[in-house]
Design a protein around this motif. Sequence first.
Motif, PDB file in Angstrom:
ATOM      1  N   ILE A 167       0.879  -1.176   0.000  1.00 62.94           N
ATOM      2  CA  ILE A 167       0.000   0.000   0.000  1.00 62.94           C
ATOM      3  C   ILE A 167       0.909   1.216   0.000  1.00 62.94           C
ATOM      4  CG2 ILE A 167      -1.808   1.260   1.195  1.00 62.94           C
ATOM      5  CD1 ILE A 167      -2.740  -1.269   2.478  1.00 62.94           C
ATOM      6  N   CYS A 168       1.038   1.858  -1.145  1.00 61.11           N
ATOM      7  CA  CYS A 168       2.037   2.916  -1.305  1.00 61.11           C
ATOM      8  C   CYS A 168       1.457   4.164  -1.967  1.00 61.11           C
ATOM      9  CB  CYS A 168       3.230   2.402  -2.118  1.00 61.11           C
ATOM     10  SG  CYS A 168       3.907   0.842  -1.502  1.00 61.11           S
ATOM     11  N   GLY A 169       0.163   4.389  -1.754  1.00 62.26           N
ATOM     12  CA  GLY A 169      -0.497   5.534  -2.393  1.00 62.26           C
ATOM     13  C   GLY A 169      -0.351   6.831  -1.638  1.00 62.26           C
ATOM     14  N   GLY A 170       0.258   6.815  -0.458  1.00 60.59           N
ATOM     15  CA  GLY A 170       0.496   8.039   0.286  1.00 60.59           C
ATOM     16  C   GLY A 170      -0.594   8.420   1.260  1.00 60.59           C
ATOM     17  N   GLY A 171      -1.648   7.599   1.379  1.00 65.46           N
ATOM     18  CA  GLY A 171      -2.774   7.980   2.217  1.00 65.46           C
ATOM     19  C   GLY A 171      -2.762   7.417   3.621  1.00 65.46           C
ATOM     20  N   LEU A 172      -1.709   6.697   4.005  1.00 62.35           N
ATOM     21  CA  LEU A 172      -1.694   6.064   5.322  1.00 62.35           C
ATOM     22  C   LEU A 172      -0.963   6.901   6.365  1.00 62.35           C
ATOM     23  CD1 LEU A 172      -0.996   2.270   4.705  1.00 62.35           C
ATOM     24  CD2 LEU A 172      -3.168   3.484   4.767  1.00 62.35           C
ATOM     25  N   THR A 173      -1.462   6.783   7.605  1.00 59.81           N
ATOM     26  CA  THR A 173      -0.758   7.307   8.771  1.00 59.81           C
ATOM     27  C   THR A 173      -0.575   6.156   9.750  1.00 59.81           C
ATOM     28  OG1 THR A 173      -2.721   7.876  10.076  1.00 59.81           O
ATOM     29  CG2 THR A 173      -1.967   9.496   8.451  1.00 59.81           C
ATOM     30  N   ASP A 174      -0.001   6.424  10.888  1.00 56.92           N
ATOM     31  CA  ASP A 174       0.185   5.376  11.898  1.00 56.92           C
ATOM     32  C   ASP A 174      -1.141   4.746  12.303  1.00 56.92           C
ATOM     33  OD1 ASP A 174       2.885   5.990  11.891  1.00 56.92           O
ATOM     34  OD2 ASP A 174       2.727   7.385  13.571  1.00 56.92           O
ATOM     35  N   THR A 175      -2.213   5.510  12.234  1.00 59.53           N
ATOM     36  CA  THR A 175      -3.537   4.998  12.611  1.00 59.53           C
ATOM     37  C   THR A 175      -3.947   3.824  11.729  1.00 59.53           C
ATOM     38  OG1 THR A 175      -4.218   7.194  13.384  1.00 59.53           O
ATOM     39  CG2 THR A 175      -5.964   5.605  12.898  1.00 59.53           C
ATOM     40  N   GLY A 176      -3.682   3.926  10.441  1.00 60.76           N
ATOM     41  CA  GLY A 176      -4.036   2.843   9.529  1.00 60.76           C
ATOM     42  C   GLY A 176      -3.208   1.599   9.740  1.00 60.76           C
ATOM     43  N   VAL A 177      -1.977   1.761  10.197  1.00 64.01           N
ATOM     44  CA  VAL A 177      -1.082   0.628  10.418  1.00 64.01           C
ATOM     45  C   VAL A 177      -1.586  -0.245  11.572  1.00 64.01           C
ATOM     46  CG1 VAL A 177       1.303  -0.061  10.914  1.00 64.01           C
ATOM     47  CG2 VAL A 177       0.855   1.913   9.461  1.00 64.01           C
ATOM     48  N   LYS A 178      -2.413   0.311  12.438  1.00 60.52           N
ATOM     49  CA  LYS A 178      -2.963  -0.475  13.544  1.00 60.52           C
ATOM     50  C   LYS A 178      -3.751  -1.676  13.030  1.00 60.52           C
ATOM     51  CE  LYS A 178      -3.350   3.382  16.813  1.00 60.52           C
ATOM     52  NZ  LYS A 178      -4.277   4.228  17.611  1.00 60.52           N
ATOM     53  N   ASN A 237       5.182  -3.699   2.145  1.00 57.94           N
ATOM     54  CA  ASN A 237       5.694  -2.493   1.495  1.00 57.94           C
ATOM     55  C   ASN A 237       4.740  -1.338   1.781  1.00 57.94           C
ATOM     56  OD1 ASN A 237       6.789  -0.515  -0.098  1.00 57.94           O
ATOM     57  ND2 ASN A 237       6.802  -1.714  -1.979  1.00 57.94           N
ATOM     58  N   LEU A 238       5.189  -0.403   2.624  1.00 56.23           N
ATOM     59  CA  LEU A 238       4.403   0.790   2.968  1.00 56.23           C
ATOM     60  C   LEU A 238       5.135   2.055   2.527  1.00 56.23           C
ATOM     61  CD1 LEU A 238       3.285  -0.216   6.586  1.00 56.23           C
ATOM     62  CD2 LEU A 238       1.983  -0.457   4.470  1.00 56.23           C
ATOM     63  N   SER A 239       6.013   1.920   1.543  1.00 56.86           N
ATOM     64  CA  SER A 239       6.783   3.079   1.082  1.00 56.86           C
ATOM     65  C   SER A 239       5.860   4.146   0.487  1.00 56.86           C
ATOM     66  CB  SER A 239       7.807   2.642   0.031  1.00 56.86           C
ATOM     67  OG  SER A 239       7.165   2.088  -1.101  1.00 56.86           O
ATOM     68  N   GLN A 240       6.364   5.367   0.398  1.00 54.46           N
ATOM     69  CA  GLN A 240       5.665   6.534  -0.162  1.00 54.46           C
ATOM     70  C   GLN A 240       4.595   7.118   0.753  1.00 54.46           C
ATOM     71  OE1 GLN A 240       7.576   6.880  -2.639  1.00 54.46           O
ATOM     72  NE2 GLN A 240       8.128   4.708  -2.718  1.00 54.46           N
ATOM     73  N   ASN A 241       4.365   6.498   1.901  1.00 56.57           N
ATOM     74  CA  ASN A 241       3.409   7.070   2.858  1.00 56.57           C
ATOM     75  C   ASN A 241       4.186   7.996   3.791  1.00 56.57           C
ATOM     76  OD1 ASN A 241       0.740   5.641   2.312  1.00 56.57           O
ATOM     77  ND2 ASN A 241       2.131   3.895   2.480  1.00 56.57           N
ATOM     78  N   SER A 242       4.265   9.253   3.409  1.00 59.66           N
ATOM     79  CA  SER A 242       5.173  10.202   4.050  1.00 59.66           C
ATOM     80  C   SER A 242       4.800  10.566   5.478  1.00 59.66           C
ATOM     81  CB  SER A 242       5.262  11.487   3.209  1.00 59.66           C
ATOM     82  OG  SER A 242       3.973  12.080   3.066  1.00 59.66           O
ATOM     83  N   ASN A 243       3.584  10.206   5.920  1.00 61.04           N
ATOM     84  CA  ASN A 243       3.157  10.564   7.276  1.00 61.04           C
ATOM     85  C   ASN A 243       3.429   9.459   8.305  1.00 61.04           C
ATOM     86  OD1 ASN A 243       2.106  13.201   6.700  1.00 61.04           O
ATOM     87  ND2 ASN A 243       0.366  12.222   5.688  1.00 61.04           N
TER      88      ASN A 243
END
Length: 593
Positions: free
Chosen positions: A493-504, A516-522
């Motif tokens: 998931i590398c579309g840039g829309g994730l934060t730590d909250t989504g990783v939960k 692969n969580l690259s490109q998620n700058s937050n």
Amino acid sequence: MSPPTTLFLALTPKFSSSPATATREPLSDRFSSSSSYCVRMGGACSRKQEWDNEDSLIRGLPRRYCKCGSLKWWTSSFSYPSVDFHLRKGECPSLLDLCIQKINEDIDKYNTFSMLPRDISQLIFNNLVYSRCLTSASLEAFRDCALQDLYLGEYDGVNDNWMGVISSQGSSLLSVDLSGSDVTDLGLTYLKDCESLISLNLNYCDQISDRGLECINGLSNLTSLSFRRNDSISAQGMSAFSGLVNLVKLDLERCPGIHGGLVHLRGLTKLESLNLKWCNCIKDYDMKPLSELASLKSLEISSSDVTDFGISFLKELPALSNLNLNRCLLSDNGCKKFSRLENLKVLNLGFNVITDACLVHLKGLTKLESLNLDSCKIGDEGLVNLAGHKQLNCLELSDTEVGSNGLHHLSGLSSLQKINLSFTMISDSSLRKLCGLSSLKSLNLDAYQITDAGLANLTSLTGLTDLDLFGARITDFGTNYLKKFKNLRSLEICGGGLTDTGVKNIKELSSLVCLNLSQNSNLTDKTLELISGLTGLVSLNVSNSRITNAGLQHLKTLKNLRSLTLESCKVTANDIKKLKSMYLPNLVSFRPG
């Protein structure tokens, strides 16, 4: 000094002391990789996987041929896993393990292992290779040991000086891998005494030319021969292959000088597999000699100048089950020739100028299991011709003109296990038409228009093991739907829309091997803390995020991690090296910020 007598006596009850009666262990069992999962990591915002790019998939690819780190897909194979003699508390090592470990520790004390049973010598040799401890000096102890398999692919320092010991195995030697070595034509002359040899791998041996081929002309027992990436082999040199009458598999991938040389294969009536990928010198008339190879089952001629006319010669190959025509000069007219290839199971037509009209000629291929139409001008109407392919389990539609209206033609393909819909025009709502594909395990939806709503429409596909949402616009809310996919082993998931909250929500996917969580700058260090419980991870990419050196402490629990990518993060190479030395012994590849 030779091995102690007590050691020899301790080993003989398990293994026959006679080389002639020793049981041969299968080569595939001896050299099985400790990591069976491909590591696929990206460093760009969007990317497209090409099924035909074999360079990235070669086990133990030489460093000088590796893809650079900036490529969007990165595949890594980890060869030579070290043998681990560390046991769990309460476990007792076998006598054999203890003896081999001790011999390897004291390898410089031994002059010869020739009096040991062959299987024991083979195990000692294998372990030295795995642990990267074999040297030209220690190799001498294996002279005249009657070894059967010498796997030295990509091993540092292998050159002509090693060939004397290799050839001393004589008629016992069955398999040799010298890929990526500095062996020359002169070195190959030593193999003349190894008349029992059945498998020889000389991939990336760029110092071998036509003169070297003459040395293997007499090895008539060879069944497998590989010469990938050799600029020096010519059509004339290929005349040496005419005497290899038992050859079953021949690999000449990326050999640019062999145009006109396939005529020397006419007498190889047992040949079943021929790899000519990326040989752009291959023309239509090179196909004519192949029409006489009635046993041929697999033919790879991608990235060649073969046209519809050349394809016409293949209709004489009734046994053909695997045909790769990726990046050839094929048109819809050439596809008519496929109707006679009734045994085709795998067909790669990617990157050809073919349209929906081509698929009409595939209707009779009822045994088809895998079809690649990557980057072809295939649309919704053409997919109706695939509806009857009930055995189809792998379908590549990336970068085609397929849209929302075409997916319903696929709804009846009950055997489908893998489908790639990246860079197509499908919509969130159309994904409902895939819900009946209960066998589906791998789904690629690398498409910008796919959102959380599309992911919601896939929750019935609980058998998914691989889900690629690289460029899709998935947010923290969308990750709630991932809870349905308990069997996921690979997730991107590398579309840039994730934060730590989504990783939960991702931390609950305990079966993950590749993430692969690259490109998620937050994403921050909190993300590493959340995924610290995913102890099965072999590959992790959190590039282009806010990860810092302080967050690395959370990775201590990931003992299986072999690849870690943190490009464009506030992480230094020294800190990763420290983490590796203290907590991550299996980490063999990492890229810091």
